[in-house]
Design a protein around this motif. Sequence first.
Motif, PDB file in Angstrom:
ATOM      1  N   LYS A 209      57.433  48.372  57.425  1.00 17.59           N
ATOM      2  CA  LYS A 209      57.657  47.760  56.094  1.00 17.59           C
ATOM      3  C   LYS A 209      58.161  48.858  55.153  1.00 17.59           C
ATOM      4  O   LYS A 209      57.595  49.955  55.119  1.00 17.59           O
ATOM      5  CB  LYS A 209      56.339  47.180  55.587  1.00 17.59           C
ATOM      6  CG  LYS A 209      56.480  46.390  54.320  1.00 17.59           C
ATOM      7  CD  LYS A 209      55.237  45.587  54.082  1.00 17.59           C
ATOM      8  CE  LYS A 209      55.423  44.707  52.876  1.00 17.59           C
ATOM      9  NZ  LYS A 209      54.513  43.603  52.863  1.00 17.59           N
TER      10      LYS A 209
ATOM     11  N   GLN B 261      53.274  47.730  46.443  1.00 20.20           N
ATOM     12  CA  GLN B 261      52.260  46.722  46.788  1.00 20.20           C
ATOM     13  C   GLN B 261      50.861  47.348  46.849  1.00 20.20           C
ATOM     14  O   GLN B 261      49.891  46.778  46.353  1.00 20.20           O
ATOM     15  CB  GLN B 261      52.599  46.055  48.122  1.00 20.20           C
ATOM     16  CG  GLN B 261      51.773  44.808  48.374  1.00 20.20           C
ATOM     17  CD  GLN B 261      52.069  44.166  49.717  1.00 20.20           C
ATOM     18  OE1 GLN B 261      52.132  44.829  50.738  1.00 20.20           O
ATOM     19  NE2 GLN B 261      52.247  42.853  49.706  1.00 20.20           N
TER      20      GLN B 261
ATOM     21  N   SER C 242      51.376  43.604  55.530  1.00 19.73           N
ATOM     22  CA  SER C 242      50.585  43.735  54.280  1.00 19.73           C
ATOM     23  C   SER C 242      49.084  43.799  54.548  1.00 19.73           C
ATOM     24  O   SER C 242      48.313  43.089  53.907  1.00 19.73           O
ATOM     25  CB  SER C 242      50.843  42.555  53.344  1.00 19.73           C
ATOM     26  OG  SER C 242      52.178  42.250  53.222  1.00 19.73           O
TER      27      SER C 242
ATOM     28  N   PHE D  92      46.815  44.556  51.552  1.00 20.69           N
ATOM     29  CA  PHE D  92      46.787  43.428  50.625  1.00 20.69           C
ATOM     30  C   PHE D  92      45.942  42.284  51.199  1.00 20.69           C
ATOM     31  O   PHE D  92      45.036  41.757  50.540  1.00 20.69           O
ATOM     32  CB  PHE D  92      48.223  42.968  50.353  1.00 20.69           C
ATOM     33  CG  PHE D  92      48.311  41.701  49.556  1.00 20.69           C
ATOM     34  CD1 PHE D  92      48.064  41.700  48.201  1.00 20.69           C
ATOM     35  CD2 PHE D  92      48.625  40.495  50.175  1.00 20.69           C
ATOM     36  CE1 PHE D  92      48.123  40.529  47.470  1.00 20.69           C
ATOM     37  CE2 PHE D  92      48.687  39.317  49.451  1.00 20.69           C
ATOM     38  CZ  PHE D  92      48.436  39.338  48.088  1.00 20.69           C
TER      39      PHE D  92
ATOM     40  N   SER E  67      56.887  37.649  55.780  1.00 23.06           N
ATOM     41  CA  SER E  67      55.991  37.255  54.700  1.00 23.06           C
ATOM     42  C   SER E  67      55.568  35.820  54.973  1.00 23.06           C
ATOM     43  O   SER E  67      56.401  34.976  55.320  1.00 23.06           O
ATOM     44  CB  SER E  67      56.740  37.346  53.368  1.00 23.06           C
ATOM     45  OG  SER E  67      56.116  36.540  52.411  1.00 23.06           O
TER      46      SER E  67
ATOM     47  N   VAL F 242      54.789  33.663  52.923  1.00 18.99           N
ATOM     48  CA  VAL F 242      55.351  32.735  51.934  1.00 18.99           C
ATOM     49  C   VAL F 242      56.882  32.714  51.974  1.00 18.99           C
ATOM     50  O   VAL F 242      57.522  32.176  51.072  1.00 18.99           O
ATOM     51  CB  VAL F 242      54.871  33.080  50.501  1.00 18.99           C
ATOM     52  CG1 VAL F 242      53.385  32.879  50.366  1.00 18.99           C
ATOM     53  CG2 VAL F 242      55.246  34.518  50.110  1.00 18.99           C
TER      54      VAL F 242
ATOM     55  N   ILE G 271      51.275  26.570  46.770  1.00 20.88           N
ATOM     56  CA  ILE G 271      51.885  27.319  45.659  1.00 20.88           C
ATOM     57  C   ILE G 271      53.232  26.687  45.337  1.00 20.88           C
ATOM     58  O   ILE G 271      54.024  26.413  46.249  1.00 20.88           O
ATOM     59  CB  ILE G 271      52.176  28.794  46.036  1.00 20.88           C
ATOM     60  CG1 ILE G 271      50.927  29.498  46.580  1.00 20.88           C
ATOM     61  CG2 ILE G 271      52.755  29.567  44.845  1.00 20.88           C
ATOM     62  CD1 ILE G 271      51.240  30.833  47.262  1.00 20.88           C
TER      63      ILE G 271
ATOM     64  N   ARG H 231      57.751  34.481  45.171  1.00 16.56           N
ATOM     65  CA  ARG H 231      56.951  35.587  45.737  1.00 16.56           C
ATOM     66  C   ARG H 231      56.288  36.429  44.643  1.00 16.56           C
ATOM     67  O   ARG H 231      56.261  37.651  44.710  1.00 16.56           O
ATOM     68  CB  ARG H 231      57.833  36.458  46.638  1.00 16.56           C
ATOM     69  CG  ARG H 231      57.033  37.208  47.705  1.00 16.56           C
ATOM     70  CD  ARG H 231      57.890  37.953  48.694  1.00 16.56           C
ATOM     71  NE  ARG H 231      57.104  38.816  49.542  1.00 16.56           N
ATOM     72  CZ  ARG H 231      57.381  40.098  49.753  1.00 16.56           C
ATOM     73  NH1 ARG H 231      58.424  40.668  49.189  1.00 16.56           N
ATOM     74  NH2 ARG H 231      56.614  40.813  50.539  1.00 16.56           N
TER      75      ARG H 231
ATOM     76  N   VAL I 166      52.699  37.309  42.859  1.00 15.83           N
ATOM     77  CA  VAL I 166      51.270  37.206  43.189  1.00 15.83           C
ATOM     78  C   VAL I 166      50.441  37.911  42.123  1.00 15.83           C
ATOM     79  O   VAL I 166      50.947  38.737  41.370  1.00 15.83           O
ATOM     80  CB  VAL I 166      50.924  37.833  44.565  1.00 15.83           C
ATOM     81  CG1 VAL I 166      51.531  37.060  45.699  1.00 15.83           C
ATOM     82  CG2 VAL I 166      51.323  39.300  44.631  1.00 15.83           C
TER      83      VAL I 166
HETATM   84  C1  LIG Z   1      50.100  36.171  50.472  1.00 11.75           C
HETATM   85  N1  LIG Z   1      51.294  36.277  49.703  1.00 11.75           N
HETATM   86  C2  LIG Z   1      51.444  35.458  48.628  1.00 11.75           C
HETATM   87  O1  LIG Z   1      50.729  34.673  48.152  1.00 11.75           O
HETATM   88  C3  LIG Z   1      52.365  37.073  49.996  1.00 11.75           C
HETATM   89  C4  LIG Z   1      52.571  38.054  50.856  1.00 11.75           C
HETATM   90  C5  LIG Z   1      51.577  38.541  51.766  1.00 11.75           C
HETATM   91  C6  LIG Z   1      52.032  38.495  53.160  1.00 11.75           C
HETATM   92  O2  LIG Z   1      52.760  37.658  53.611  1.00 11.75           O
HETATM   93  O3  LIG Z   1      51.599  39.386  53.839  1.00 11.75           O
HETATM   94  C7  LIG Z   1      53.924  38.639  50.992  1.00 11.75           C
HETATM   95  O4  LIG Z   1      54.876  37.961  50.652  1.00 11.75           O
HETATM   96  O5  LIG Z   1      54.052  39.753  51.491  1.00 11.75           O
END
Ligand SMILES: CN(C=O)/C=C(\CC(=O)O)C(=O)O
Length: 487
Positions: A93, A101, A151, A154, A281, A283, A430, A437, A439
């Motif tokens: 990444k 992030q 992520s 996160f 991701s 999302v 969402i 994107r 958050v």
């Molecule tokens: C969880 N998220 C949003 O609500 C977004 C993320 C986390 C993921 O996918 O790891 C992202 O877009 O990176």
Amino acid sequence: MRRFQHYIDGEFSDGEASYPSIDPASGAVWADMPEAREADVDRAVNAADRALYDGPWPKLTATQRGKLLYKLADLVAANAHVLAELETRDTGKIIRETSAQIAYVAEYYRYYAGIADKIEGAYLPIDKPDMDVWLRREPIGVVAMVVPWNSQLFLSAVKIGPALAAGCTMVVKASEDGPAPLLEFARLVHEAGFPAGVVNIITGFGASCGAALGRHPKVAHVAFTGGPETARHVVRNSAENLASTSLELGGKSPFIVFADADLESAANAQVAGIFAATGQSCVAGSRLIVERSVKDRFVALLREKAEAIRIGAPLDMATEVGPLATRRQQDNIGALVAKSIESGARLVTGGRKIDGEGYYFPPTILDCDDVASPSLIEEFFGPVLSVVSFETEAEALRLANDTRYGLASGVFTQNLTRAHRLMKGLRAGIVWVNTYRAVSPIAPFGGFGLSGHGREGGMAAALDYTRTKTIWLRTSDDPIPDPFVMR
Ligand SMILES: CN(C=O)/C=C(\CC(=O)O)C(=O)O
Ligand SMILES: NC(=O)C1=CN([C@@H]2O[C@H](COP(=O)(O)OP(=O)(O)OC[C@H]3O[C@@H](n4cnc5c(N)ncnc54)[C@H](O)[C@@H]3O)[C@@H](O)[C@H]2O)C=CC1
């Protein structure tokens, strides 16, 4: 070669086995990772169970728990660059995103630090004159947290933060792909001064580590992020210990663009939605649903932007799209693109893996109008956008909701009343209007349907890590009357 260790019961230790971790930018081994199997999992869960009931943790006030969380937040912020570099190295990444992030991950810990002493019980206005009744909110118990490779800091912060605020103890299982940042984060947990056993961090493979953790008899809740197929295993395993589950799964999120939208802004958001993080991701706005009258113009704009993206070394600040995390990802994405083209999808740009070192795949756009393309149904978890067009608002909504997933959605329009109708009509956890994107620790996220259940972020997520205990206190000094009648 770097060597990482597990963090169990306040100590760093090797795993029962170890395995090589691959740098996705080169395909070469760069680190040696510990591998937890049944015995390590058992050791970690037992440590968490002891810390839940004995020792200093259950005696801390909620405010003291909050102070430890503030300390952890400061340490994450101060060490964001180290963690970011490790995440970039181990998962590919781009550093541009990991550094931003992870600095923001500190805000998630700060938010839950503030929440720790705001989790309140209740006093019930009970319908009996000689009774006082109230609810205590207690930690749900030992929590198993299982996360995927993208992520990780996160996706673990949205679990660890609220669980610690609620007073739980936990075993966090980093993904076997790219566990370095989470194993390094354990050093910050240690430095922050959490009592031994409160947070345990291990890694290992799904079948031998994740499954053993999820079904462990001392685990009360499994907080899982990953794919729906793995989630089915998690739920089946929870039949063993009857643990509750929260599931943050994948998506096939619609990105709807009306002709009246600011097309330049929408195109940038679409790039963010599908090409950022190399599309890895949950999302990802992977289905573009665009009004027919502007389709050609919008797709041309996107193509221009996609072809201008700087693909390169993830540790270079100038890189915009780095490698995929694993060769498996690269192979799966290539196969699904090929299958979609065979089904009639027309390739606008990209489409084939980039030859050479590392697991690179270029930003790809498939025109799927009037085609039953698998790319419209299956999650790629990669930089592949499928495009369809619509004539009417009703058709846009029907196409958007034509998925078994329901994680995120985007709507681009200047028409306020239409935006409101879509906010109500979209079946997703969402809805982003004229943005994508975005958050925040304050805003819950989670999905409908195959995207799972439970919400992460926000106050309610902390309450989800508690269970209530109902306390009855009789205030009368008279002898208890008729013992054969329920009072
Ligand atoms: C969880 N998220 C949003 O609500 C977004 C993320 C986390 C993921 O996918 O790891 C992202 O877009 O990176
Ligand atoms: N909704 C959300 O917040 C997010 C969802 N995801 C989803 O995650 C997926 C990609 O990540 P992957 O690592 O490929 O997912 P995955 O589902 O293969 O693995 C996720 C984790 O589950 C573990 N696991 C595997 N088998 C298990 C079992 N039987 N029991 C318990 N744990 C097990 C793995 O070791 C890993 O740690 C995508 O579908 C993506 O959409 C990713 C990020 C965020």
